[in-house]
Design a protein around this motif. Structure first.
Motif, mmCIF file in Angstrom:
data_model
loop_
_atom_site.group_PDB
_atom_site.id
_atom_site.type_symbol
_atom_site.label_atom_id
_atom_site.label_comp_id
_atom_site.label_asym_id
_atom_site.label_seq_id
_atom_site.Cartn_x
_atom_site.Cartn_y
_atom_site.Cartn_z
ATOM 1 N N ALA A 1 0.813 -1.220 0.000
ATOM 2 C CA ALA A 1 0.000 0.000 0.000
ATOM 3 C C ALA A 1 0.845 1.269 0.000
ATOM 4 O O ALA A 1 0.301 2.372 -0.061
ATOM 5 C CB ALA A 1 -0.929 0.005 1.211
ATOM 6 N N GLY A 2 2.161 1.120 0.087
ATOM 7 C CA GLY A 2 3.041 2.285 0.077
ATOM 8 C C GLY A 2 3.172 2.980 1.418
ATOM 9 O O GLY A 2 3.664 4.097 1.494
ATOM 10 N N HIS A 3 2.752 2.340 2.503
ATOM 11 C CA HIS A 3 2.836 2.947 3.834
ATOM 12 C C HIS A 3 4.241 2.897 4.404
ATOM 13 O O HIS A 3 4.590 3.687 5.275
ATOM 14 C CB HIS A 3 1.887 2.255 4.806
ATOM 15 C CG HIS A 3 0.443 2.489 4.472
ATOM 16 N ND1 HIS A 3 -0.557 2.281 5.374
ATOM 17 C CD2 HIS A 3 -0.179 2.908 3.347
ATOM 18 C CE1 HIS A 3 -1.731 2.550 4.821
ATOM 19 N NE2 HIS A 3 -1.518 2.924 3.585
ATOM 20 N N CYS A 4 5.040 1.906 3.968
ATOM 21 C CA CYS A 4 6.398 1.747 4.464
ATOM 22 C C CYS A 4 7.138 0.786 3.541
ATOM 23 O O CYS A 4 6.544 0.219 2.633
ATOM 24 C CB CYS A 4 6.406 1.215 5.896
ATOM 25 S SG CYS A 4 5.650 -0.420 6.053
ATOM 26 N N GLU A 5 8.411 0.650 3.786
ATOM 27 C CA GLU A 5 9.186 -0.362 3.073
ATOM 28 C C GLU A 5 9.591 -1.427 4.069
ATOM 29 O O GLU A 5 10.166 -1.128 5.110
ATOM 30 C CB GLU A 5 10.411 0.267 2.421
ATOM 31 C CG GLU A 5 10.054 1.117 1.231
ATOM 32 C CD GLU A 5 11.264 1.468 0.381
ATOM 33 O OE1 GLU A 5 12.247 0.701 0.376
ATOM 34 O OE2 GLU A 5 11.205 2.509 -0.268
ATOM 35 N N GLU A 6 9.225 -2.664 3.752
ATOM 36 C CA GLU A 6 9.548 -3.789 4.616
ATOM 37 C C GLU A 6 10.142 -4.891 3.757
ATOM 38 O O GLU A 6 9.864 -4.970 2.558
ATOM 39 C CB GLU A 6 8.283 -4.300 5.325
ATOM 40 C CG GLU A 6 7.701 -3.313 6.306
ATOM 41 C CD GLU A 6 6.428 -3.787 6.973
ATOM 42 O OE1 GLU A 6 6.316 -3.586 8.182
ATOM 43 O OE2 GLU A 6 5.553 -4.333 6.285
ATOM 44 N N PRO A 7 10.937 -5.768 4.361
ATOM 45 C CA PRO A 7 11.463 -6.893 3.585
ATOM 46 C C PRO A 7 10.337 -7.834 3.164
ATOM 47 O O PRO A 7 9.258 -7.836 3.757
ATOM 48 C CB PRO A 7 12.427 -7.575 4.548
ATOM 49 C CG PRO A 7 12.079 -7.086 5.897
ATOM 50 C CD PRO A 7 11.403 -5.766 5.743
ATOM 51 N N ALA A 8 10.614 -8.616 2.140
ATOM 52 C CA ALA A 8 9.636 -9.602 1.683
ATOM 53 C C ALA A 8 9.407 -10.632 2.784
ATOM 54 O O ALA A 8 10.278 -10.909 3.600
ATOM 55 C CB ALA A 8 10.132 -10.285 0.410
ATOM 56 N N ILE A 9 8.212 -11.178 2.813
ATOM 57 C CA ILE A 9 7.843 -12.233 3.754
ATOM 58 C C ILE A 9 7.524 -13.490 2.960
ATOM 59 O O ILE A 9 7.347 -13.438 1.736
ATOM 60 C CB ILE A 9 6.633 -11.828 4.628
ATOM 61 C CG1 ILE A 9 5.408 -11.503 3.753
ATOM 62 C CG2 ILE A 9 6.989 -10.649 5.526
ATOM 63 C CD1 ILE A 9 4.126 -11.277 4.515
ATOM 64 N N ARG A 10 7.418 -14.608 3.649
ATOM 65 C CA ARG A 10 6.958 -15.837 3.004
ATOM 66 C C ARG A 10 5.451 -15.936 3.183
ATOM 67 O O ARG A 10 4.935 -15.771 4.289
ATOM 68 C CB ARG A 10 7.627 -17.058 3.612
ATOM 69 C CG ARG A 10 9.042 -17.234 3.147
ATOM 70 C CD ARG A 10 9.678 -18.504 3.599
ATOM 71 N NE ARG A 10 8.864 -19.312 4.486
ATOM 72 C CZ ARG A 10 9.275 -20.433 5.033
ATOM 73 N NH1 ARG A 10 10.474 -20.873 4.811
ATOM 74 N NH2 ARG A 10 8.490 -21.124 5.838
ATOM 75 N N MET A 11 4.773 -16.204 2.087
ATOM 76 C CA MET A 11 3.320 -16.322 2.135
ATOM 77 C C MET A 11 2.900 -17.412 3.120
ATOM 78 O O MET A 11 1.910 -17.260 3.837
ATOM 79 C CB MET A 11 2.761 -16.615 0.745
ATOM 80 C CG MET A 11 1.254 -16.566 0.690
ATOM 81 S SD MET A 11 0.589 -16.789 -0.968
ATOM 82 C CE MET A 11 1.203 -15.323 -1.779
ATOM 83 N N SER A 12 3.644 -18.492 3.201
ATOM 84 C CA SER A 12 3.290 -19.577 4.120
ATOM 85 C C SER A 12 3.280 -19.095 5.569
ATOM 86 O O SER A 12 2.406 -19.488 6.347
ATOM 87 C CB SER A 12 4.251 -20.756 3.958
ATOM 88 O OG SER A 12 5.584 -20.352 4.185
ATOM 89 N N ASP A 13 4.224 -18.231 5.936
ATOM 90 C CA ASP A 13 4.257 -17.704 7.306
ATOM 91 C C ASP A 13 3.038 -16.829 7.585
ATOM 92 O O ASP A 13 2.430 -16.895 8.653
ATOM 93 C CB ASP A 13 5.533 -16.896 7.540
ATOM 94 C CG ASP A 13 6.793 -17.751 7.490
ATOM 95 O OD1 ASP A 13 6.708 -18.969 7.743
ATOM 96 O OD2 ASP A 13 7.862 -17.190 7.189
#
Length: 143
Positions: free
Chosen positions: A80-92
């Motif tokens: 949504a452009g609210h912040c920059e975060e590292p990618a996550i795993r969809m399974s988690d």
């Protein structure tokens, strides 16, 4: 998780899991394939043929449109452009929803929808992203 706790959560989430099971089975003639994933505590239907892409969890069932639930994805806030975060795993992320269902059972869907449905502002989605980022904090009402 203690086996008795797991079984109680499985039973409590069963009405939602049945919805997921029926939806998953409906996708099987169109290429969906089911497998149990112990880490996610869920029956996962890969290559589920409907939806915009990604995954949806219903109790202890995950419907995933792709080939691999361990794919990297962006958090809701990042997308949504609210912040920059590292990618996550969809399974988690989806495992967090399984845990939420196992605690809230049939209350999950009405509460999820009351909190905004599929959106960056939904506390359930923020908690699932937090869990996928840190391994902690899947409960939507943090203290």
């Amino acid at each position: 998780m203690h086996p008795a706790t797991f079984l109680a959560g499985l039973a409590w989430a069963a009405p939602n899991s049945l919805l997921g099971l029926f939806a998953g089975m409906a996708g099987m003639p169109f290429g969906a394939r089911a497998s149990w994933r112990a880490r996610e505590m869920a029956l996962v239907f890969q290559r589920w043929p409907w939806g915009p892409g990604g995954a949806i969890t219903l109790g202890n069932v995950i419907l995933h449109t792709g080939d691999d639930l361990d794919v990297a994805c962006m958090t809701y806030a990042h997308r949504a452009g609210h912040c920059e975060e590292p990618a996550i795993r969809m399974s988690d992320h989806e495992r967090a929803h399984v845990l939420q269902y196992m605690v809230l059972g049939p209350l999950f869907l009405p509460l999820y929808l009351a909190c905004g449905g599929v959106s960056v502002g939904n506390r359930f989605e923020r908690a699932a992203d937090r869990y996928a980022l840190t391994g902690e904090g899947w409960w939507p009402w943090r203290t």
